[in-house]
Design a protein around this motif. Sequence first.
Motif, PDB file in Angstrom:
ATOM      1  N   GLN A   4     -29.216 -17.198  18.948  1.00  0.00           N
ATOM      2  CA  GLN A   4     -30.016 -18.367  18.594  1.00  0.00           C
ATOM      3  C   GLN A   4     -30.699 -18.171  17.239  1.00  0.00           C
ATOM      4  O   GLN A   4     -30.750 -19.089  16.409  1.00  0.00           O
ATOM      5  CB  GLN A   4     -31.052 -18.637  19.681  1.00  0.00           C
ATOM      6  N   GLN A   5     -31.219 -16.973  16.996  1.00  0.00           N
ATOM      7  CA  GLN A   5     -31.840 -16.684  15.709  1.00  0.00           C
ATOM      8  C   GLN A   5     -30.815 -16.778  14.569  1.00  0.00           C
ATOM      9  O   GLN A   5     -31.099 -17.324  13.502  1.00  0.00           O
ATOM     10  CB  GLN A   5     -32.460 -15.289  15.728  1.00  0.00           C
ATOM     11  N   CYS A   8     -29.848 -20.297  13.863  1.00  0.00           N
ATOM     12  CA  CYS A   8     -30.955 -20.941  13.158  1.00  0.00           C
ATOM     13  C   CYS A   8     -30.920 -20.575  11.678  1.00  0.00           C
ATOM     14  O   CYS A   8     -31.097 -21.440  10.807  1.00  0.00           O
ATOM     15  CB  CYS A   8     -32.275 -20.531  13.796  1.00  0.00           C
ATOM     16  N   ALA A  23     -33.737 -28.436  11.792  1.00  0.00           N
ATOM     17  CA  ALA A  23     -34.225 -28.791  13.126  1.00  0.00           C
ATOM     18  C   ALA A  23     -33.408 -29.953  13.705  1.00  0.00           C
ATOM     19  O   ALA A  23     -33.047 -29.938  14.887  1.00  0.00           O
ATOM     20  CB  ALA A  23     -35.710 -29.156  13.064  1.00  0.00           C
ATOM     21  N   LEU A  26     -30.029 -28.713  14.810  1.00  0.00           N
ATOM     22  CA  LEU A  26     -30.089 -27.877  16.010  1.00  0.00           C
ATOM     23  C   LEU A  26     -30.700 -28.601  17.209  1.00  0.00           C
ATOM     24  O   LEU A  26     -30.834 -28.020  18.288  1.00  0.00           O
ATOM     25  CB  LEU A  26     -30.915 -26.613  15.719  1.00  0.00           C
ATOM     26  N   THR A  28     -33.800 -29.552  17.690  1.00  0.00           N
ATOM     27  CA  THR A  28     -35.055 -28.921  18.091  1.00  0.00           C
ATOM     28  C   THR A  28     -36.151 -29.375  17.129  1.00  0.00           C
ATOM     29  O   THR A  28     -35.978 -30.338  16.382  1.00  0.00           O
ATOM     30  CB  THR A  28     -34.898 -27.383  18.114  1.00  0.00           C
ATOM     31  N   VAL A  33     -37.916 -23.937  14.636  1.00  0.00           N
ATOM     32  CA  VAL A  33     -37.068 -23.322  13.620  1.00  0.00           C
ATOM     33  C   VAL A  33     -37.853 -22.279  12.841  1.00  0.00           C
ATOM     34  O   VAL A  33     -37.373 -21.150  12.630  1.00  0.00           O
ATOM     35  CB  VAL A  33     -36.487 -24.398  12.670  1.00  0.00           C
TER      36      VAL A  33
END
Length: 297
Positions: A4-5, A8, A23, A26, A28, A33
């Motif tokens: 996930q990191q 991002c 963001a 993704l 989110t 982020v």
Amino acid sequence: MTLQQLRCLQAVIASQLSISRAADALHTTQPAVSKLIRSLENEIGVELFVRRGNRLVSLTDAGQEAQALSRRVLNDTRALAGLAGAGQGGGSGTLRVGTTHIHARYGLPDVIRRFSKAYPAVGLELLQGHPAQILQWVSDNAVDLGISTLPDSTPEGIVAQPAYPIPRCLIVPRRHPLLKLARVSVEDIARYPLVTYDEHFNSGWMVTREFQRRGLSPRVVVRATDANVIKAYVAAGLGVAVVQQMAVEPRRDTDLAVIDTGDLFPPSMASVSLRADQYVRGYMQDFIDMIAAGGPR
């Protein structure tokens, strides 16, 4: 450290360092982020971005290294996820190809027909753009491979192999004065209005270069990115055009005449481009081999 990191990090870079666009990509929030980026930096012990206040303005040297390494990890993760499908009946999945209109329309249909017959469980996605865009898509993992001529510079980490040559010819309206000449020269062509490709495309800047080498400046009446548009304007009598031979279809282009230009305008070479760290699935290699063996027909 989590996938996930890394996703991002790649999303922020792909969004030109915009936290808000990353963001959105993704699905989110901006704080989420920012938190993921900070947690990744804290974990590896270096800053990945140069900051100005709350804005990210560039990658640090470590950030550039992290960009390449994280892309490799994500590529390998996708390859591992696809192994189950690869072991079942010849492979399944999706092959994403970046190419130009000319190759999508004229160079690839026979190859895609043969590939689809050999791999019915593999979906094909074609994304069209100009050569520099295509190489960037390959670099950013937006596509699995690119098919186009190569621009002057290529992103780091891209490898390319020749696929097939692309010879050129001159197209003119029926009964055009150039048809009366036994052999045309670049000077002869320059006397007439020119319909040509946008110079983002190899066939645009290369044709322009041949005129410039001889100190000629033909009057360009239309620049386009689509061979069909170029042919339509030539057929309408607006000018003449130097195009790829594979773009001319005698049974359809009945309002055009074709003139052999010999070696006046050198052929280009279509290339297949890949990331150097790309995992090449079996069906992907077969697709590349089909392109090299067949090419436009």
